[in-house]
Design a protein around this motif. Structure first.
Motif, PDB file in Angstrom:
ATOM      1  N   GLY A 316      15.759   8.540   4.889  1.00  0.00           N
ATOM      2  CA  GLY A 316      14.886   7.562   4.252  1.00  0.00           C
ATOM      3  C   GLY A 316      13.553   7.477   4.968  1.00  0.00           C
ATOM      4  O   GLY A 316      13.448   7.764   6.159  1.00  0.00           O
ATOM      5  N   SER A 374       8.427   3.817  -0.717  1.00  0.00           N
ATOM      6  CA  SER A 374       9.378   4.802  -0.219  1.00  0.00           C
ATOM      7  C   SER A 374       8.788   6.199  -0.392  1.00  0.00           C
ATOM      8  O   SER A 374       8.396   6.599  -1.487  1.00  0.00           O
ATOM      9  N   SER A 376      10.494   9.040   0.889  1.00  0.00           N
ATOM     10  CA  SER A 376      11.569   9.922   1.358  1.00  0.00           C
ATOM     11  C   SER A 376      11.435  11.335   0.812  1.00  0.00           C
ATOM     12  O   SER A 376      11.451  12.319   1.562  1.00  0.00           O
ATOM     13  N   GLU A 380      10.364  14.567   3.014  1.00  0.00           N
ATOM     14  CA  GLU A 380      11.414  15.564   3.156  1.00  0.00           C
ATOM     15  C   GLU A 380      10.889  16.950   2.780  1.00  0.00           C
ATOM     16  O   GLU A 380      11.182  17.946   3.461  1.00  0.00           O
ATOM     17  N   LEU A 422      11.203   5.892   9.632  1.00  0.00           N
ATOM     18  CA  LEU A 422      12.056   6.993   9.205  1.00  0.00           C
ATOM     19  C   LEU A 422      13.498   6.713   9.599  1.00  0.00           C
ATOM     20  O   LEU A 422      13.763   6.227  10.701  1.00  0.00           O
TER      21      LEU A 422
END
Length: 431
Positions: A316, A374, A376, A380, A422
């Motif tokens: 996350g 967010s 993520s 990523e 994170l």
């Protein structure tokens, strides 16, 4: 892998990392997961670098409203917006027995406003002296220029009530109205080309002397020409509407938006490749729709999480940015969301991420409010690439070409004005 993620999502071990690198010896492993070598880390001191950039121009001919008004902003300077519109008649004929009465422009509120609505505003309506044709034959921009006659066709001074009233009626010059009436009645103007060649359109402008409100008016606003026809026993009243043309291509409409005298920081933003970093603007970053001023967000040490021993995966990522205290009030309001876009190293817009930074007001009574988004999936993807990315994120209202909202953001990551958190899992894939 799915089993690992199922386990690690049940555990969060809060640990911090340095600004420039992560030290694996600082992390403590829960005894419950010692045998599987799984650690879940909360990293909340990774540097996030904010700057301010400004697009050279913003397309406003694709906007959803007219923006008219002027106010003096303590940071962004004298903000001013005027609308340029082409009108088309609902009919090119008027009965030969009709008699001219009057002509008005009906400005219909669309509920948008910015700054103080308790002060008087004045609008001026002036005729254009050239056709609404964009210089690039494609779009009009906030910086586009079209010539107009300095003499008013009409004006109105009023106290705006954008949430209480539906419209304003501005009486226009009878000399203009009667001439237009005569040309339609005499069949001098019989189609679109003849009409726009004679009547290029209007500009609706604020008074230069006011410190008032930026107001949104619907594109369903129209000009109405009233006339009457005498019958055997009475006089019947009629009218012909002239609507704003939004169907031609290119669209003959735009909002002209300008800022005069911004503070010394913003004055350096002379083209879109200039980045004003927050350390050069007292740990502040800026956003202003309409003018294309936006906050740019970089993550220069993101890949340092890869220095932690073991295999890792990002579970996350949440970015929080606080509005600068005292930068907003009941007039200079904060909107509930900001959209997240991507730009390249030259600050050319690459696209919309489809993400929103949402204003969290849960602790507003303690002046603890912040925008939260967010990231993520985006981060990523960055972690999985071999090369360092030169792209960056920017924040703007989703309807930035139809508003004049402004924001001052706290870019001081050391005092948690801006914070990236994170949730990162470390595991030994050979176990």
């Amino acid at each position: 892998m799915k089993n690992i993620l199922g386990i690690v999502c049940c555990l969060v071990l809060c640990v911090s990392c340095s600004d420039d690198m992560l030290n694996d010896s600082d992390f403590v492993v829960s005894e419950t997961f010692t045998e599987s070598n799984i650690r879940v880390l909360q990293l909340d001191t990774l540097t996030t670098r904010l700057s301010t950039m400004k697009f050279d121009s913003i397309i406003t001919s694709q906007g959803s409203r007219m923006l008219v008004g002027k106010y003096n902003d303590p940071i962004f300077g004298n903000m001013k917006s005027s609308s340029f519109i082409e009108m088309v008649p609902s009919s090119y004929s008027i009965d030969e027995d009709a008699v001219y009465d009057s002509i008005v422009f009906i400005l219909r509120y669309d509920n948008y406003y910015y700054n103080d609505t308790l002060v008087q505003n004045t609008v001026h309506i002036k005729p254009l002296i050239e056709e609404l044709q964009p210089a690039d034959d494609s779009d009009f921009y906030n910086s586009s220029i079209i010539g107009f006659d300095e003499e008013d066709l009409g004006s109105l001074t009023f106290v705006p009530r954008p949430l209480e009233k539906d419209s304003l009626a501005v009486r226009l010059s009878d000399a203009f109205g009667s001439e237009l009436f005569d040309k339609l009645q005499d069949q001098t103007l019989t189609d679109y080309d003849e009409f726009v060649n004679y009547f290029h359109g209007l500009t609706i402008r604020p008074d230069d002397s006011i410190n008032g409100t930026i107001l949104g008016f619907s594109l369903s606003s129209d000009m109405r020409l009233y006339y009457s026809i005498s019958g055997e026993t009475d006089v019947e009243e009629y009218y012909t509407d002239f609507t704003i043309n939004t169907s031609s291509s290119p669209i003959p409409f735009f909002n002209q938006i300008s800022a005069d005298g911004p503070n010394e920081y913003l004055s350096v933003l002379t083209d879109n490749e200039v980045n004003l970093y927050s350390e050069d603007s007292e740990d502040q970053s800026f956003v202003q729709s309409g003018m294309g001023v936006t906050t740019r967000i970089e993550f220069p040490y993101l890949k340092s999480v890869g220095d932690i021993e073991g295999q890792g995966t990002l579970l996350g990522a949440t970015l929080r940015i606080k509005p600068k205290e005292s930068s907003y009030n009941d007039n200079l309001i904060l909107r509930d969301t900001l959209s997240v876009y991507v730009v390249d190293q030259n600050n050319d817009l690459l696209g919309d991420l489809g993400l929103y930074a949402i204003l969290n007001r849960n602790n507003e009574e303690f002046n603890d409010i912040y925008y939260e988004v967010s990231l993520s999936s985006y981060l990523e993807d960055l972690l999985e690439t071999d090369e360092e990315s030169s792209d960056a994120l920017i924040l703007l209202p989703s309807n930035y070409n139809s508003t004049l909202d402004r924001f001052v953001l706290d870019a001081d990551y050391e005092n948690e004005g801006t914070q990236l958190e994170l949730i990162y899992a470390i595991y030994d894939e050979n176990e």
